[in-house]
Design a protein around this motif. Structure first.
Motif, PDB file in Angstrom:
ATOM      1  N   TRP A  17       1.281  -1.758   0.099  1.00 31.31           N
ATOM      2  CA  TRP A  17      -0.139   0.005  -0.052  1.00 31.31           C
ATOM      3  C   TRP A  17       1.129   1.420   0.159  1.00 31.31           C
ATOM      4  O   TRP A  17       0.217   2.484   0.172  1.00 31.31           O
ATOM      5  CB  TRP A  17      -0.470   0.391   1.027  1.00 31.31           C
ATOM      6  CG  TRP A  17      -0.087   0.030   2.857  1.00 31.31           C
ATOM      7  CD1 TRP A  17      -0.228  -1.235   3.118  1.00 31.31           C
ATOM      8  CD2 TRP A  17       0.418   0.513   3.470  1.00 31.31           C
ATOM      9  NE1 TRP A  17       0.275  -1.724   4.058  1.00 31.31           N
ATOM     10  CE2 TRP A  17       0.628  -0.074   4.227  1.00 31.31           C
ATOM     11  CE3 TRP A  17       1.282   1.983   3.461  1.00 31.31           C
ATOM     12  CZ2 TRP A  17       1.665   0.218   5.556  1.00 31.31           C
ATOM     13  CZ3 TRP A  17       1.373   2.480   4.382  1.00 31.31           C
ATOM     14  CH2 TRP A  17       2.125   2.314   5.452  1.00 31.31           C
ATOM     15  N   LYS A  99       7.004   5.578  13.324  1.00 31.54           N
ATOM     16  CA  LYS A  99       7.314   5.671  12.485  1.00 31.54           C
ATOM     17  C   LYS A  99       7.010   6.564  11.321  1.00 31.54           C
ATOM     18  O   LYS A  99       6.074   8.183  11.376  1.00 31.54           O
ATOM     19  CB  LYS A  99       6.557   4.212  11.697  1.00 31.54           C
ATOM     20  CG  LYS A  99       6.602   3.095  12.834  1.00 31.54           C
ATOM     21  CD  LYS A  99       5.578   2.462  11.770  1.00 31.54           C
ATOM     22  CE  LYS A  99       5.142   0.682  12.865  1.00 31.54           C
ATOM     23  NZ  LYS A  99       4.768  -0.526  12.501  1.00 31.54           N
ATOM     24  N   SER A 108      -5.711  -2.425   5.557  1.00 33.05           N
ATOM     25  CA  SER A 108      -6.457  -3.012   6.374  1.00 33.05           C
ATOM     26  C   SER A 108      -7.135  -2.297   7.057  1.00 33.05           C
ATOM     27  O   SER A 108      -6.764  -1.946   7.842  1.00 33.05           O
ATOM     28  CB  SER A 108      -5.519  -3.973   6.545  1.00 33.05           C
ATOM     29  OG  SER A 108      -4.490  -3.892   7.475  1.00 33.05           O
ATOM     30  N   GLN A 110      -8.094  -2.873  10.575  1.00 33.82           N
ATOM     31  CA  GLN A 110      -8.195  -3.205  11.222  1.00 33.82           C
ATOM     32  C   GLN A 110      -7.619  -2.860  13.297  1.00 33.82           C
ATOM     33  O   GLN A 110      -8.296  -1.952  12.709  1.00 33.82           O
ATOM     34  CB  GLN A 110      -6.183  -2.937  10.649  1.00 33.82           C
ATOM     35  CG  GLN A 110      -5.606  -2.225  11.142  1.00 33.82           C
ATOM     36  CD  GLN A 110      -3.834  -1.523  10.932  1.00 33.82           C
ATOM     37  OE1 GLN A 110      -3.485  -1.102  11.372  1.00 33.82           O
ATOM     38  NE2 GLN A 110      -3.740  -1.434   9.863  1.00 33.82           N
ATOM     39  N   HIS A 112      -6.005  -2.852  17.236  1.00 34.34           N
ATOM     40  CA  HIS A 112      -4.699  -4.097  17.865  1.00 34.34           C
ATOM     41  C   HIS A 112      -5.337  -3.943  19.004  1.00 34.34           C
ATOM     42  O   HIS A 112      -5.879  -2.902  19.608  1.00 34.34           O
ATOM     43  CB  HIS A 112      -3.283  -2.841  17.952  1.00 34.34           C
ATOM     44  CG  HIS A 112      -3.320  -1.962  16.399  1.00 34.34           C
ATOM     45  ND1 HIS A 112      -2.676  -2.448  15.047  1.00 34.34           N
ATOM     46  CD2 HIS A 112      -3.567  -1.374  16.080  1.00 34.34           C
ATOM     47  CE1 HIS A 112      -2.978  -1.788  14.381  1.00 34.34           C
ATOM     48  NE2 HIS A 112      -3.008  -1.071  14.680  1.00 34.34           N
ATOM     49  N   LYS A 135      -0.663  -2.173  21.443  1.00 32.27           N
ATOM     50  CA  LYS A 135      -0.505  -1.136  20.621  1.00 32.27           C
ATOM     51  C   LYS A 135      -1.741  -0.067  20.068  1.00 32.27           C
ATOM     52  O   LYS A 135      -2.113   0.406  19.468  1.00 32.27           O
ATOM     53  CB  LYS A 135      -0.484  -1.643  19.326  1.00 32.27           C
ATOM     54  CG  LYS A 135       0.392  -1.363  17.907  1.00 32.27           C
ATOM     55  CD  LYS A 135       0.898  -2.092  16.454  1.00 32.27           C
ATOM     56  CE  LYS A 135       1.549  -1.469  15.600  1.00 32.27           C
ATOM     57  NZ  LYS A 135       0.230  -0.569  14.750  1.00 32.27           N
ATOM     58  N   GLU A 137      -1.727   3.592  19.150  1.00 31.79           N
ATOM     59  CA  GLU A 137      -0.813   4.261  17.874  1.00 31.79           C
ATOM     60  C   GLU A 137      -1.800   6.146  18.371  1.00 31.79           C
ATOM     61  O   GLU A 137      -2.915   6.366  18.380  1.00 31.79           O
ATOM     62  CB  GLU A 137      -1.148   3.733  16.937  1.00 31.79           C
ATOM     63  CG  GLU A 137      -2.106   3.905  15.916  1.00 31.79           C
ATOM     64  CD  GLU A 137      -1.790   2.651  15.200  1.00 31.79           C
ATOM     65  OE1 GLU A 137      -1.164   1.690  15.334  1.00 31.79           O
ATOM     66  OE2 GLU A 137      -3.075   2.417  14.082  1.00 31.79           O
ATOM     67  N   HIS A 268      -9.889   0.415  12.780  1.00 35.24           N
ATOM     68  CA  HIS A 268      -8.871   1.580  11.931  1.00 35.24           C
ATOM     69  C   HIS A 268      -8.967   1.636  10.399  1.00 35.24           C
ATOM     70  O   HIS A 268      -8.748   0.543  10.511  1.00 35.24           O
ATOM     71  CB  HIS A 268      -8.030   3.043  12.709  1.00 35.24           C
ATOM     72  CG  HIS A 268      -7.061   1.840  13.281  1.00 35.24           C
ATOM     73  ND1 HIS A 268      -7.072   0.816  13.945  1.00 35.24           N
ATOM     74  CD2 HIS A 268      -5.716   1.984  12.998  1.00 35.24           C
ATOM     75  CE1 HIS A 268      -5.835   0.969  13.936  1.00 35.24           C
ATOM     76  NE2 HIS A 268      -5.038   0.910  13.187  1.00 35.24           N
ATOM     77  N   TYR A 270      -5.612   3.098   7.546  1.00 36.00           N
ATOM     78  CA  TYR A 270      -5.653   4.467   7.344  1.00 36.00           C
ATOM     79  C   TYR A 270      -6.085   4.181   5.653  1.00 36.00           C
ATOM     80  O   TYR A 270      -5.806   3.746   5.029  1.00 36.00           O
ATOM     81  CB  TYR A 270      -4.037   4.769   7.202  1.00 36.00           C
ATOM     82  CG  TYR A 270      -2.886   5.059   8.659  1.00 36.00           C
ATOM     83  CD1 TYR A 270      -2.421   4.930   8.820  1.00 36.00           C
ATOM     84  CD2 TYR A 270      -4.722   5.509   9.979  1.00 36.00           C
ATOM     85  CE1 TYR A 270      -1.391   4.720  10.679  1.00 36.00           C
ATOM     86  CE2 TYR A 270      -4.736   5.447  10.911  1.00 36.00           C
ATOM     87  CZ  TYR A 270      -2.727   4.999  11.509  1.00 36.00           C
ATOM     88  OH  TYR A 270      -2.828   5.810  12.839  1.00 36.00           O
ATOM     89  N   MET A 279       3.913   5.054  18.103  1.00 34.70           N
ATOM     90  CA  MET A 279       2.950   3.787  18.933  1.00 34.70           C
ATOM     91  C   MET A 279       3.794   2.802  20.152  1.00 34.70           C
ATOM     92  O   MET A 279       4.874   3.461  20.343  1.00 34.70           O
ATOM     93  CB  MET A 279       2.231   2.729  17.933  1.00 34.70           C
ATOM     94  CG  MET A 279       3.721   1.912  17.181  1.00 34.70           C
ATOM     95  SD  MET A 279       3.493   1.166  15.477  1.00 34.70           S
ATOM     96  CE  MET A 279       3.675   3.124  15.373  1.00 34.70           C
ATOM     97  N   THR A 291      -6.695  -6.429   2.802  1.00 31.89           N
ATOM     98  CA  THR A 291      -5.764  -6.359   2.567  1.00 31.89           C
ATOM     99  C   THR A 291      -5.954  -8.522   1.970  1.00 31.89           C
ATOM    100  O   THR A 291      -6.701  -9.040   2.538  1.00 31.89           O
ATOM    101  CB  THR A 291      -5.400  -6.550   4.110  1.00 31.89           C
ATOM    102  OG1 THR A 291      -4.311  -6.835   4.257  1.00 31.89           O
ATOM    103  CG2 THR A 291      -5.953  -7.750   5.162  1.00 31.89           C
TER     104      THR A 291
HETATM  105  N1  9C2 Z   1      -2.253   2.151  11.728  1.00 38.90           N
HETATM  106  N2  9C2 Z   1      -1.214   1.766  11.523  1.00 38.90           N
HETATM  107  C1  9C2 Z   1      -0.552   0.893  11.848  1.00 38.90           C
HETATM  108  O1  9C2 Z   1      -1.394   0.672  12.536  1.00 38.90           O
HETATM  109  C2  9C2 Z   1       1.025   0.795  11.280  1.00 38.90           C
HETATM  110  O2  9C2 Z   1       1.571   1.025  12.360  1.00 38.90           O
HETATM  111  C3  9C2 Z   1       1.082  -0.960  10.951  1.00 38.90           C
HETATM  112  O3  9C2 Z   1       2.241  -0.957  10.203  1.00 38.90           O
HETATM  113  C4  9C2 Z   1      -0.590  -1.550   9.427  1.00 38.90           C
HETATM  114  O4  9C2 Z   1      -1.032  -2.112  10.409  1.00 38.90           O
HETATM  115  C5  9C2 Z   1       0.284  -1.966   9.109  1.00 38.90           C
HETATM  116  O5  9C2 Z   1      -0.498  -2.333   8.018  1.00 38.90           O
HETATM  117  P1  9C2 Z   1      -1.447  -3.584   7.013  1.00 38.90           P
HETATM  118  O6  9C2 Z   1      -0.957  -4.335   8.718  1.00 38.90           O
HETATM  119  O7  9C2 Z   1       0.039  -4.108   6.169  1.00 38.90           O
HETATM  120  O8  9C2 Z   1      -2.611  -3.626   6.568  1.00 38.90           O
END
Ligand code: 9C2
Ligand code: ZN
Length: 419
Positions: A17, A99, A108, A110, A112, A135, A137, A268, A270, A279, A291
């Motif tokens: 991505w 990061k 994705s 997602q 945490h 996590k 963030e 969430h 992005y 994070m 994803t």
């Molecule tokens: N919200 N952002 C994050 O949590 C990033 O730090 C992670 O590394 C992301 O989850 C990476 O995205 P994919 O799992 O590849 O879809």
């Protein structure tokens, strides 16, 4: 070279991505940071630049190539400080992972895990959950940035179920009726679970009809949502994220300098833009849409809080930083968790600025411009060139001075943990 301020090298992650080649800030920063070893492949996506001690992408010292974690463990009292060691229990790890993300396509859908769930997941499935940490963030926008962040207000999801037949058909008449007659966390979880567990071919069928309706009846969605569905369908045709993301999660749009904070167990994804992200030091991601990576639908559906907020409540307002002075402006993004805070230091033009020590470790990165950094009172022995993409470690209590003689904007971000 000072042992309180030294240059380090973070590592890129080429997730699919990411923005391609040098259009990605991650690629430009990674190359500038380590030109001998990182050349930019214009055909590759550069998604994340990791800065921290997480073993998946360990940060190293520019001067010696040693791992930062090894330097810390050689003298944890100096590099972490006794209070951080006492609070987090580690003598080698930074409590945070810092990061840069450069986002071309939606990440994705997602969430945490919190600490309890992270421990269980790491024990039962260490391949997909590489550590036992939570996590939470925070994202600070470097450019215009958009993301899905938390569930929409219950009333808005009710409106979508009433006005968008493809959504109510996917959810089914019974659950739709139950939700509409009594919108609540419990009925929201039933709606979300039904969507997330639907067969892919059923999702694809209704997604195709949904896409048509965004063209034939955009007023059912509101202008931005119709466009968003069309845009994301190009990236992930017929994906469940078009329902669980576009119709159920807040679509947050942040301007440069705005921020949002995500507690563990909040959904969430992005969508686009460049950000600084900080994070707790973990790589535990529970994914279920948009994803090709491992999806853990049952864990995601069971672990979410199903709290709902409106878009504005997701944003985090920066505060003043009393320990900064001089010609730069200081904005402190200080979320309600122990592991990290992020400080933006911004020069509009030439000038000097000073930062008093913080009682813990810091990672500093230059996001724009050039200048000099040095330890207060040690200018001759500790001065380092600061350049776009440059990454530095600052030891606890060190007082740092920053000089900008370029006459141009010079912006830095400092992640730190203070007990
Ligand atoms: N919200 N952002 C994050 O949590 C990033 O730090 C992670 O590394 C992301 O989850 C990476 O995205 P994919 O799992 O590849 O879809
Ligand atoms: Zn995330």
């Amino acid at each position: 070279m000072s042992s309180d301020l030294f240059r380090v090298i973070g590592g890129p992650q080429n997730y699919a991505w990411g923005k391609l080649g040098s259009s990605s800030a991650v690629a430009r920063f990674a190359h500038a940071n380590d030109p001998e070893h990182v050349s930019i492949d214009e055909s590759l996506p550069y998604a994340e630049l990791w800065m921290g001690t997480h073993p998946k992408v360990p940060t190293t010292l520019y001067s010696s190539g040693e791992k930062l974690a090894d330097v810390i463990s050689s003298n944890p009292e100096k590099y972490l400080g006794p209070k951080i060691i006492a609070k987090f229990g580690s003598k080698t790890e930074l409590p945070f992972l810092f990061k840069v993300l450069s986002i071309e396509k939606v990440l994705s859908i997602q969430a945490h895990p919190d600490k309890k769930l992270a421990g269980q997941l790491h024990k039962s499935d260490p391949k997909n959950y590489p550590d036992d940490n939570h996590k939470p963030e925070m994202a600070v926008a470097l450019t215009d940035f958009e993301a899905f962040c938390g569930f929409k207000p219950l009333s808005l999801i009710k409106e979508h179920l009433e006005k968008i037949p493809e959504f109510s058909k996917l959810v089914g008449a019974d659950i739709t009726q139950e939700y509409i007659s009594s919108p609540s966390k419990a009925t929201l979880q039933k709606v979300f679970s039904k969507v997330m567990n639907a067969e892919e071919d059923v999702v694809a069928k209704y997604a195709g009809e949904l896409l048509e309706r965004t063209k034939s009846q955009p007023e059912a969605f509101g202008a931005t949502l119709a466009d968003l569905i069309q845009r994301l369908d190009v990236q992930f045709p017929g994906d469940v994220g078009l329902f669980c993301g576009c119709l159920m999660l807040n679509h947050c749009i942040l301007k440069s300098g705005e921020a949002m904070f995500l507690q563990a167990c909040e959904p969430h994804a992005y969508i686009s833009g460049d950000i600084m992200e900080c994070m707790a030091a973990s790589d535990n991601v529970i994914r279920a849409g948009f994803t090709p990576k491992f999806k853990d639908v049952a864990v995601l559906v069971d672990s979410l809080t199903y709290s709902t907020n409106n878009v504005e409540e997701q944003k985090l307002t920066p505060a003043p930083f009393a320990r900064g002075s001089g010609d730069a402006t200081f904005a402190l993004y200080d979320p309600p968790i122990d592991e990290f805070s992020v400080l933006q230091i911004e020069f509009k033009s030439s000038g000097k600025a000073q930062m008093k020590g913080v009682d813990g470790p810091s990672i500093l990165i230059v996001s724009e411009g050039t200048g000099k950094l040095f330890i207060k009172g040690e200018e001759s022995s500790s001065t380092l060139d600061a350049f776009e993409g440059g990454v530095y470690f600052i030891a606890p209590d060190a007082e740092v001075e920053i000089v900008n003689t370029s006459g141009k904007p010079f912006t830095l971000y400092r992640a730190y943990c203070e007990a």
